[in-house]
Design an enzyme around this catalytic site. Structure first.
Site, PDB file in Angstrom:
ATOM      1  N   PHE A 143      38.856  43.639  40.397  1.00  0.00           N
ATOM      2  CA  PHE A 143      38.657  43.921  41.816  1.00  0.00           C
ATOM      3  C   PHE A 143      39.614  43.065  42.642  1.00  0.00           C
ATOM      4  O   PHE A 143      40.014  41.975  42.232  1.00  0.00           O
ATOM      5  CB  PHE A 143      37.220  43.601  42.247  1.00  0.00           C
TER       6      PHE A 143
ATOM      7  N   ASN B 257      47.673  37.996  43.360  1.00  0.00           N
ATOM      8  CA  ASN B 257      46.525  38.818  42.991  1.00  0.00           C
ATOM      9  C   ASN B 257      46.708  40.238  43.501  1.00  0.00           C
ATOM     10  O   ASN B 257      47.139  41.121  42.795  1.00  0.00           O
ATOM     11  CB  ASN B 257      45.241  38.173  43.542  1.00  0.00           C
TER      12      ASN B 257
ATOM     13  N   ILE C 178      43.320  37.255  38.152  1.00  0.00           N
ATOM     14  CA  ILE C 178      42.531  38.462  37.874  1.00  0.00           C
ATOM     15  C   ILE C 178      41.068  38.172  38.200  1.00  0.00           C
ATOM     16  O   ILE C 178      40.413  37.378  37.525  1.00  0.00           O
ATOM     17  CB  ILE C 178      42.674  38.894  36.397  1.00  0.00           C
ATOM     18  N   ASP C 179      40.573  38.798  39.270  1.00  0.00           N
ATOM     19  CA  ASP C 179      39.159  38.693  39.630  1.00  0.00           C
ATOM     20  C   ASP C 179      38.432  39.894  39.049  1.00  0.00           C
ATOM     21  O   ASP C 179      38.793  41.037  39.314  1.00  0.00           O
ATOM     22  CB  ASP C 179      38.986  38.687  41.153  1.00  0.00           C
ATOM     23  N   MET C 180      37.404  39.644  38.266  1.00  0.00           N
ATOM     24  CA  MET C 180      36.732  40.768  37.603  1.00  0.00           C
ATOM     25  C   MET C 180      35.203  40.619  37.679  1.00  0.00           C
ATOM     26  O   MET C 180      34.664  39.525  37.835  1.00  0.00           O
ATOM     27  CB  MET C 180      37.205  40.873  36.151  1.00  0.00           C
TER      28      MET C 180
END
Length: 290
Positions: A142, A103, A129-131
């Site tokens: 983010f 990440n 993918i942290d969104m």
């Protein structure tokens, strides 16, 4: 048509599995090896384990934990958290990881994606993918458990990591995390439409129908959840039965499969047919494990 995979995500904090809400609140669940053992026996297709303390604490991956829990699972195991170098990836693979989820290091040093794919094969490398929506209401990627903005939109970043060699994308909604309101289908569709690699989606499941909605999106290869699977022993098997009943192709080969069951409006088992009750066996382990 390929089967859709059902993936369980285990969020690890302070060495134990936790229930996560918006990446801010964490409720303890139990030991990761127990969770892995039971998820495997309930028929899960894969497990993603994310050590969320490792990167913020500048700690390397917990190889001892990975080695310990890998003995309890017979399905592919992906590990994320604390990965900084190719050496870290190699050590995790040697400890028992089948795949690696990166990440923050992918943002900080995108060439790691290409190098890791070259060394271990793209099928081994997942970019997580942290969104969430930013202050302007726009979707943004983010890092640092949702605290550090990157300036990337989820779909643009997904396209970039695919071009760099990522074999899969793990798309996780911070806004939906633990809220039980369903996946963020708007973002999922945008990301799935711009990449050709498999997309795993996570964040927001509160009902089996939420899995169905995401699984019907083209190029969504797998639907994942964390909190949803913590409190019901056969939630994976019943979820697969629910998906199959809605014409979603899944691997449903555990001895107890609930194929002939009906479901109520809450997605819970409502009724078993007489034939099912007559033939029911009580071994709840996948055939290949017995």
């Amino acid at each position: 048509m390929l089967n859709k995979r059902l993936i369980a995500c285990l969020v690890i904090k302070n060495g134990i599995v936790v229930q996560s809400i918006n990446f801010k609140q964490y409720l303890p669940i139990g030991r990761p090896e127990i969770a892995v053992e039971f998820l495997n026996s309930w028929g899960v297709d894969e497990i993603v384990l994310l050590d969320i303390d490792a990167t913020p604490n500048k700690r390397s991956p917990n190889l001892e934990m990975v080695s310990r829990i890998s003995r309890y699972g017979f399905v592919p195991l992906a590990i994320g958290g604390g990965i900084k170098t190719i050496s870290d990836i190699r050590a995790l693979v040697q400890a028992g990881a089948d795949k690696i989820a990166i990440n923050q290091i992918a943002i900080a040093n995108p060439t790691v994606i290409t190098e890791a794919a070259r060394v271990f094969g793209c099928q081994c490398i997942i970019v997580s993918i942290d969104m969430k929506r930013n202050q302007d209401g726009e979707y943004e990627v983010f890092t640092n458990s949702g605290r550090k903005p990157t300036g990337f939109s989820p779909w643009n970043w997904a396209k970039q990591v695919e071009s760099l060699g990522a074999g899969e994308i793990f798309l996780n909604s911070i806004d939906r995390d633990g809220c039980q309101e369903g996946y963020d289908l708007e973002v999922i569709e945008k990301v799935a439409n711009v990449v050709s690699v498999p997309v795993i989606v996570c964040g927001g499941v509160g009902h089996p129908q939420h899995f169905v909605e995401a699984a019907r999106i083209e190029n969504v290869s797998a639907v994942a959840a964390a909190n949803f699977f913590h409190f019901s022993e056969h939630s994976i098997i019943t979820t697969k039965a629910y998906l199959e009943n809605t014409n979603i192709n899944v691997r449903l080969d555990s001895y107890a499969n609930y194929r002939d069951c009906l479901f109520d409006d809450n997605g819970r088992l409502a009724k078993k047919t007489d034939d099912y009750l007559e033939n029911l066996r009580f071994e709840f382990y996948p055939k290949e494990v017995i």
